[in-house]
Structure formats: structure tokens, C-alpha cells
Scaffold this motif. Structure first.
Motif, PDB file in Angstrom:
ATOM      1  N   TYR A   1       0.836  -1.216   0.000  1.00  0.00           N
ATOM      2  CA  TYR A   1       0.000   0.000   0.000  1.00  0.00           C
ATOM      3  C   TYR A   1       0.873   1.269   0.000  1.00  0.00           C
ATOM      4  O   TYR A   1       2.030   1.231  -0.413  1.00  0.00           O
ATOM      5  CB  TYR A   1      -1.016  -0.077   1.153  1.00  0.00           C
ATOM      6  CG  TYR A   1      -2.188   0.872   1.036  1.00  0.00           C
ATOM      7  CD1 TYR A   1      -2.855   1.056  -0.165  1.00  0.00           C
ATOM      8  CD2 TYR A   1      -2.635   1.593   2.151  1.00  0.00           C
ATOM      9  CE1 TYR A   1      -3.931   1.932  -0.263  1.00  0.00           C
ATOM     10  CE2 TYR A   1      -3.718   2.470   2.061  1.00  0.00           C
ATOM     11  CZ  TYR A   1      -4.361   2.637   0.844  1.00  0.00           C
ATOM     12  OH  TYR A   1      -5.409   3.515   0.758  1.00  0.00           O
TER      13      TYR A   1
ATOM     14  N   GLU B   1       3.234   4.466   0.194  1.00  0.00           N
ATOM     15  CA  GLU B   1       4.559   4.838   0.714  1.00  0.00           C
ATOM     16  C   GLU B   1       4.758   6.348   0.552  1.00  0.00           C
ATOM     17  O   GLU B   1       4.080   6.980  -0.243  1.00  0.00           O
ATOM     18  CB  GLU B   1       5.660   4.092  -0.069  1.00  0.00           C
ATOM     19  CG  GLU B   1       5.512   2.586   0.015  1.00  0.00           C
ATOM     20  CD  GLU B   1       6.553   1.825  -0.807  1.00  0.00           C
ATOM     21  OE1 GLU B   1       7.467   2.458  -1.383  1.00  0.00           O
ATOM     22  OE2 GLU B   1       6.445   0.581  -0.863  1.00  0.00           O
ATOM     23  N   ASP B   2       5.719   6.903   1.262  1.00  0.00           N
ATOM     24  CA  ASP B   2       6.067   8.312   1.077  1.00  0.00           C
ATOM     25  C   ASP B   2       6.881   8.433  -0.218  1.00  0.00           C
ATOM     26  O   ASP B   2       7.263   7.426  -0.817  1.00  0.00           O
ATOM     27  CB  ASP B   2       6.863   8.840   2.272  1.00  0.00           C
ATOM     28  CG  ASP B   2       8.233   8.205   2.336  1.00  0.00           C
ATOM     29  OD1 ASP B   2       8.300   6.976   2.487  1.00  0.00           O
ATOM     30  OD2 ASP B   2       9.235   8.927   2.203  1.00  0.00           O
ATOM     31  N   ASP B   3       7.164   9.676  -0.624  1.00  0.00           N
ATOM     32  CA  ASP B   3       7.850   9.940  -1.904  1.00  0.00           C
ATOM     33  C   ASP B   3       9.213   9.269  -2.035  1.00  0.00           C
ATOM     34  O   ASP B   3       9.671   9.007  -3.137  1.00  0.00           O
ATOM     35  CB  ASP B   3       8.095  11.453  -2.062  1.00  0.00           C
ATOM     36  CG  ASP B   3       6.826  12.176  -2.428  1.00  0.00           C
ATOM     37  OD1 ASP B   3       5.831  11.497  -2.755  1.00  0.00           O
ATOM     38  OD2 ASP B   3       6.835  13.424  -2.388  1.00  0.00           O
TER      39      ASP B   3
ATOM     40  N   MET C   1      10.558   5.382   2.094  1.00  0.00           N
ATOM     41  CA  MET C   1      11.187   5.080   3.383  1.00  0.00           C
ATOM     42  C   MET C   1      10.187   4.480   4.373  1.00  0.00           C
ATOM     43  O   MET C   1      10.559   3.751   5.287  1.00  0.00           O
ATOM     44  CB  MET C   1      11.781   6.351   3.986  1.00  0.00           C
ATOM     45  CG  MET C   1      12.927   6.932   3.157  1.00  0.00           C
ATOM     46  SD  MET C   1      13.381   8.588   3.702  1.00  0.00           S
ATOM     47  CE  MET C   1      14.102   8.224   5.287  1.00  0.00           C
TER      48      MET C   1
ATOM     49  N   THR D   1      -9.742  10.233  -1.405  1.00  0.00           N
ATOM     50  CA  THR D   1      -8.534  11.048  -1.336  1.00  0.00           C
ATOM     51  C   THR D   1      -7.376  10.244  -1.917  1.00  0.00           C
ATOM     52  O   THR D   1      -7.441   9.024  -1.997  1.00  0.00           O
ATOM     53  CB  THR D   1      -8.177  11.413   0.120  1.00  0.00           C
ATOM     54  OG1 THR D   1      -8.004  10.215   0.876  1.00  0.00           O
ATOM     55  CG2 THR D   1      -9.253  12.270   0.771  1.00  0.00           C
TER      56      THR D   1
ATOM     57  N   GLY E   1      -2.777  10.609  -2.430  1.00  0.00           N
ATOM     58  CA  GLY E   1      -1.540  11.380  -2.330  1.00  0.00           C
ATOM     59  C   GLY E   1      -1.133  11.945  -3.682  1.00  0.00           C
ATOM     60  O   GLY E   1      -0.446  12.964  -3.761  1.00  0.00           O
TER      61      GLY E   1
ATOM     62  N   TYR F   1      -0.040  17.648   4.706  1.00  0.00           N
ATOM     63  CA  TYR F   1       0.199  17.026   6.006  1.00  0.00           C
ATOM     64  C   TYR F   1       1.141  17.894   6.835  1.00  0.00           C
ATOM     65  O   TYR F   1       2.125  18.420   6.313  1.00  0.00           O
ATOM     66  CB  TYR F   1       0.867  15.659   5.843  1.00  0.00           C
ATOM     67  CG  TYR F   1      -0.083  14.555   5.441  1.00  0.00           C
ATOM     68  CD1 TYR F   1      -0.854  13.891   6.392  1.00  0.00           C
ATOM     69  CD2 TYR F   1      -0.214  14.174   4.111  1.00  0.00           C
ATOM     70  CE1 TYR F   1      -1.718  12.874   6.038  1.00  0.00           C
ATOM     71  CE2 TYR F   1      -1.082  13.148   3.738  1.00  0.00           C
ATOM     72  CZ  TYR F   1      -1.825  12.504   4.708  1.00  0.00           C
ATOM     73  OH  TYR F   1      -2.684  11.507   4.357  1.00  0.00           O
TER      74      TYR F   1
ATOM     75  N   HIS G   1       3.256  17.744  10.742  1.00  0.00           N
ATOM     76  CA  HIS G   1       3.738  16.760  11.723  1.00  0.00           C
ATOM     77  C   HIS G   1       4.244  17.454  12.984  1.00  0.00           C
ATOM     78  O   HIS G   1       4.956  18.455  12.890  1.00  0.00           O
ATOM     79  CB  HIS G   1       4.892  15.948  11.121  1.00  0.00           C
ATOM     80  CG  HIS G   1       4.569  15.366   9.773  1.00  0.00           C
ATOM     81  ND1 HIS G   1       3.824  14.231   9.611  1.00  0.00           N
ATOM     82  CD2 HIS G   1       4.872  15.800   8.518  1.00  0.00           C
ATOM     83  CE1 HIS G   1       3.696  13.963   8.315  1.00  0.00           C
ATOM     84  NE2 HIS G   1       4.320  14.901   7.626  1.00  0.00           N
TER      85      HIS G   1
ATOM     86  N   SER H   1      12.655  12.815  10.331  1.00  0.00           N
ATOM     87  CA  SER H   1      13.093  14.216  10.356  1.00  0.00           C
ATOM     88  C   SER H   1      14.611  14.217  10.323  1.00  0.00           C
ATOM     89  O   SER H   1      15.252  13.195  10.572  1.00  0.00           O
ATOM     90  CB  SER H   1      12.549  14.942  11.585  1.00  0.00           C
ATOM     91  OG  SER H   1      13.110  14.444  12.763  1.00  0.00           O
TER      92      SER H   1
ATOM     93  N   TYR I   1      10.715  20.100  21.902  1.00  0.00           N
ATOM     94  CA  TYR I   1       9.410  19.433  21.771  1.00  0.00           C
ATOM     95  C   TYR I   1       8.889  18.824  23.065  1.00  0.00           C
ATOM     96  O   TYR I   1       7.910  18.102  23.068  1.00  0.00           O
ATOM     97  CB  TYR I   1       9.493  18.348  20.689  1.00  0.00           C
ATOM     98  CG  TYR I   1       9.650  18.888  19.282  1.00  0.00           C
ATOM     99  CD1 TYR I   1       8.653  19.687  18.725  1.00  0.00           C
ATOM    100  CD2 TYR I   1      10.779  18.605  18.515  1.00  0.00           C
ATOM    101  CE1 TYR I   1       8.783  20.184  17.439  1.00  0.00           C
ATOM    102  CE2 TYR I   1      10.923  19.090  17.220  1.00  0.00           C
ATOM    103  CZ  TYR I   1       9.916  19.883  16.683  1.00  0.00           C
ATOM    104  OH  TYR I   1      10.035  20.374  15.411  1.00  0.00           O
TER     105      TYR I   1
ATOM    106  N   CYS J   1       5.265  20.937  11.795  1.00  0.00           N
ATOM    107  CA  CYS J   1       6.020  21.348  10.611  1.00  0.00           C
ATOM    108  C   CYS J   1       5.372  20.741   9.367  1.00  0.00           C
ATOM    109  O   CYS J   1       4.917  19.589   9.414  1.00  0.00           O
ATOM    110  CB  CYS J   1       7.460  20.863  10.684  1.00  0.00           C
ATOM    111  SG  CYS J   1       8.338  21.510  12.100  1.00  0.00           S
ATOM    112  N   PRO J   2       5.354  21.514   8.254  1.00  0.00           N
ATOM    113  CA  PRO J   2       4.786  20.947   7.030  1.00  0.00           C
ATOM    114  C   PRO J   2       5.588  19.734   6.577  1.00  0.00           C
ATOM    115  O   PRO J   2       6.820  19.735   6.638  1.00  0.00           O
ATOM    116  CB  PRO J   2       4.885  22.083   6.016  1.00  0.00           C
ATOM    117  CG  PRO J   2       5.838  23.062   6.588  1.00  0.00           C
ATOM    118  CD  PRO J   2       5.844  22.885   8.077  1.00  0.00           C
ATOM    119  N   GLY J   3       4.904  18.689   6.139  1.00  0.00           N
ATOM    120  CA  GLY J   3       5.569  17.493   5.646  1.00  0.00           C
ATOM    121  C   GLY J   3       5.777  17.571   4.143  1.00  0.00           C
ATOM    122  O   GLY J   3       5.409  18.556   3.515  1.00  0.00           O
ATOM    123  N   ASP J   4       6.341  16.506   3.563  1.00  0.00           N
ATOM    124  CA  ASP J   4       6.550  16.490   2.110  1.00  0.00           C
ATOM    125  C   ASP J   4       5.372  15.826   1.387  1.00  0.00           C
ATOM    126  O   ASP J   4       5.387  15.675   0.179  1.00  0.00           O
ATOM    127  CB  ASP J   4       7.873  15.805   1.753  1.00  0.00           C
ATOM    128  CG  ASP J   4       7.933  14.347   2.181  1.00  0.00           C
ATOM    129  OD1 ASP J   4       6.965  13.873   2.805  1.00  0.00           O
ATOM    130  OD2 ASP J   4       8.939  13.694   1.884  1.00  0.00           O
TER     131      ASP J   4
END
Ligand code: EN5
Length: 385
Positions: free
Chosen positions: A67, A69-71, A74, A169, A171, A183, A185, A199, A214, A355-358
């Protein structure tokens, strides 16, 4: 470039001007194909029963390995079986809306719908439709163009129920998004986020500094904050439905649906209400549990992520309520708290050091033309899991 999507009732940029708001194509029940779309040989349709342990396990494994994955490939979503049962067996679910494709008994394709009532742009327009999710094709058969067939087949099964619209929706961008959201985070476990590559440290940063930055208190601050119970369902339903009316896209919830979607389920959904005076619920917060598998890492296999769901603040300041959400999530063992820039979330994202994600999340409506072609993220009042 979108051979399939060009055949679908989705407005493209040039058409947008000439279409009038509402359904793009009128559906005719008698014209709906009676039998399933053809699959290439050896491939077979199946209905998946998630209450069945083996079938649930098959879906779990397909998604875990294939299913989203991020760009940078990872991380990959790792939805648990209990989560899938929560997401896909709500009140009124149709057994044939959980669709699989098998080859020699092995599940290689999947798509799902659940019934929803969506309010669109003004309070009079409400449409019974399906919410589509979990479209997945096994990595080894991605060249076979199975995804369009899965989409056409679930569309047919939705049409049979005399429904002609869908909300979903993704990505990625396909024709044609109604909103583009981002997104955000909030780090809860700085050391682990760095170790897994979620990060990165800038030149002047150290792990110790990040941990300090944090750091959160041990206990939430809001008086009367406690886990939601059955007795809260009626009040939460009222608060939620009243709150959502301000947005241009929102679901109307019955009490049964609130029971299903909001009552706490361990490691699936957490909901906390604020009961200030005896018996009166004034606010609530909620987040769901969606871990990601860390794809190649010697030390960690999983990242524990909490995702903001619906939050309603009538008496407690929203920043305070969401600060408590971070503390609760931290105490439940999460590494990161994620939220989209939808609803009123901009009111707390910066202040609480998100923080804005990718990653982006695009919202889509199938077979529906909006009055305003694009909605701003803050006009969106729905969260898909
Ligand atoms: C199905 N209906 O891209 C729809 N996640 O930003 C599913 N990025 O986690 C569609 N790339 O930015 C899902 N860290 C679409 C999303 C798919 C998953 C995805 C993004 C969302 C994400 C992280 C990790 C990036 C890893 C490299 C990210 C940087 C921010 C960091 C946060 C903590 C504090 C410091 C800064």
C-alpha cells in the motif's frame, strides 16, 4: 497520460467553465451492467469478509507489503486488522463493497467503499454516496492495469445500490482534485524520528536541543478531560453535527455512526471529551492510530503515528485542547502527531510546533461538479482514515 480517467465523469480543467453544479452524468439504474467486469485469465473477483480471521489476515498482508509509501519509499502504512475492521465495517456497510482480486487463492488486488451521506457546499445539498479507500494492487502485477478494472467494478456495485457519486482522497494528482491539502507533523519522540529518517537535524541542531524544544508536560491541562464513554454518544453527536455545518464538505452522523467512529478502541481510535460540569460535554478531541513500517532501518521496524481526526472546541481554547491531544498521544506511546491543514487546524498548527511534511492529500468527488471548482483546505470538513 490518464487513459482511464479521461473516460470517467470527471471534469477536466477546460470543461469546468461550461458545466453546471451537480451531477455530471445522470445515472440510470436499468442500464447498470448486471455482471462483474472481465478479468484477465487466472484472476478472479472475491468479496472479502473482514470478520473472518484468514481473510482479514490476507488483506492485512497485501496492504502491509503493497500500500501507500512516502515519496522516498522510506515508510509504508501498516494498517492493523482491528483498524481495518473499524474503517470498513461501519453501520450499513454492504458486504460486496469490500472487493478483492485473487490469483490462485492469493489476494493481489483490493478496493473498498463504505456508505456515507455527504453535505456539499450548502446545507440543502446532501447526497448518499460511497467513500472509496484502500485501492491496492500487488507490486508484482502493477503493469497489468488492474486498478482501472477495480475502480470500474466498485463503481458498478455502487450504481446497483442506486448511488452515483463517490468521495475519496489520494496522495497523487489525477483528474480532477476538488481540494489540495498538506500534512503537518508534530514531533513527540525527536530521537526516534531522527533515527528513522522521518526528520533530519539541521547544521546547528542536536538531538538534545530537539528533545528540549518538543518537550511536553506529563499530564493534560484541561479540567474534566476523560476518555469518551457510551453515555456521551448523544452529546458528541450533537456537538459534531453542529460543528461540521460551517464547512463546505462534511458528513452527517447518526448516533450509531458516532458510536462506531468515536468510542475508543485500543490502538485504533482515541476520543477524549471535556465534561466540565456534571454530565455536560462541551468539547472533544480524537486521533487514530496508523503506524508506518520503516522500510530499511537496522534499529527500528515501525513508526507510531497518531492522526488528528475530528476535534470540536466550544468552551476550551482550541490550542489548549490540541496541546492536550499531543500530551495524551505522547503518553499513549506515539512518536509523531499528524494533522492536515483542513477544518480549523491552522488555528493550532504553528503555535503547537507542527512542521509541514513532504506529503500532500488531494480530495476528489466522482461525478459531481462544484459551484466553486476548488475548495480551500479550511473549507474541508471530512477526514478519511
Ligand atoms: C488513501 N485514501 O507522504 C489516501 N507522508 O507529509 C492515502 N512525510 O510522512 C494518501 N520522504 O515530511 C496518503 N517529515 C498520502 C501520504 C503518503 C505518506 C506521506 C508524508 C506526509 C510524511 C514525513 C517523512 C518524510 C520522509 C521522506 C516528513 C518532515 C517533517 C518533520 C516532522 C517532525 C519534526 C521535524 C520535521
Amino acid at each position: 497520460p490518464h487513459q482511464f480517467w479521461e473516460t470517467q465523469p470527471m471534469p477536466n480543467i477546460n470543461e469546468l467553465e461550461s458545466l453546471k453544479p451537480g451531477p455530471i452524468q445522470e445515472g440510470i439504474l436499468a442500464d447498470v451492467r448486471k455482471d462483474p467486469f472481465n478479468l484477465i485469465s487466472k484472476f478472479e473477483w472475491c468479496n472479502v469478509d473482514l470478520r473472518n480471521e484468514e481473510q482479514a489476515q490476507q488483506v492485512y498482508t497485501l496492504l502491509k507489503e503493497n500500500y501507500v509509501e512516502d515519496d522516498d519509499n522510506m515508510f509504508r502504512f501498516d494498517y492493523s486488522i482491528d483498524f481495518l475492521r473499524w474503517a470498513l465495517l461501519p453501520p450499513g456497510q454492504h458486504p460486496d463493497w469490500i472487493v478483492g482480486v485473487k490469483v490462485n487463492q492469493k489476494l493481489v488486488g483490493f478496493i473498498t467503499g463504505i456508505p456515507v451521506t455527504l453535505h456539499i457546499e450548502n446545507q440543502q445539498t446532501k447526497v448518499k454516496m460511497t467513500e472509496i479507500n484502500f485501492l491496492c494492487v500487488h507490486k508484482k502485477i502493477r503493469a497489468n492495469r488492474l486498478a482501472p478494472v477495480l475502480i470500474k467494478e466498485i463503481t458498478r456495485r455502487v450504481h446497483i445500490k442506486n448511488m452515483w457519486q463517490a468521495v475519496y482522497t489520494a496522495g497523487i494528482v489525477v483528474p480532477t482534485p476538488i481540494s489540495q491539502t498538506r500534512y503537518y507533523h508534530r514531533s513527540l519522540n525527536a530521537k526516534k524520528l531522527i533515527e528513522v529518517g522521518f526528520s533530519s537535524l539541521s547544521a546547528r541542531q542536536t538531538i538534545a536541543r530537539q528533545q528540549k524544544l518538543y518537550k511536553l508536560p506529563e499530564e493534560p491541562k484541561t479540567q474534566g478531560l476523560r476518555a469518551m464513554k457510551k453515555k456521551d454518544v448523544a452529546q458528541v453527536t450533537k456537538l459534531l453535527n453542529e460543528y461540521l455545518k460551517q464547512f463546505k464538505l462534511y458528513f452527517k452522523y447518526t448516533e450509531d455512526e458516532v458510536k462506531h467512529w468515536f468510542l475508543p478502541r485500543k490502538d485504533v481510535i482515541s476520543t477524549y471529551v471535556v465534561e466540565k460540569e456534571q454530565g455536560v460535554v462541551t468539547d472533544f478531541l480524537s486521533f487514530y492510530n496508523l503506524p508506518s513500517q520503516v522500510i530499511k532501518n537496522p534499529k527500528h521496524t515501525h513508526l507510531r503515528a497518531a492522526y488528528s481526526y475530528y476535534n470540536v472546541a466550544t468552551q476550551t481554547p482550541i490550542v489548549q485542547l490540541m496541546y492536550d491531544a499531543l500530551i495524551l498521544a505522547k503518553n499513549e506511546g506515539y512518536d509523531v502527531f499528524n494533522a492536515l491543514d483542513i477544518m480549523e487546524n491552522e488555528k493550532f498548527l504553528k503555535e503547537l510546533m507542527f512542521c509541514p511534511g513532504d506529503g500532500q492529500l488531494n480530495y476528489y468527488l466522482y461525478n459531481w461538479k462544484l459551484e466553486s471548482n476548488m475548495l480551500k483546505p479550511e473549507e474541508i470538513g471530512i477526514v478519511l482514515v
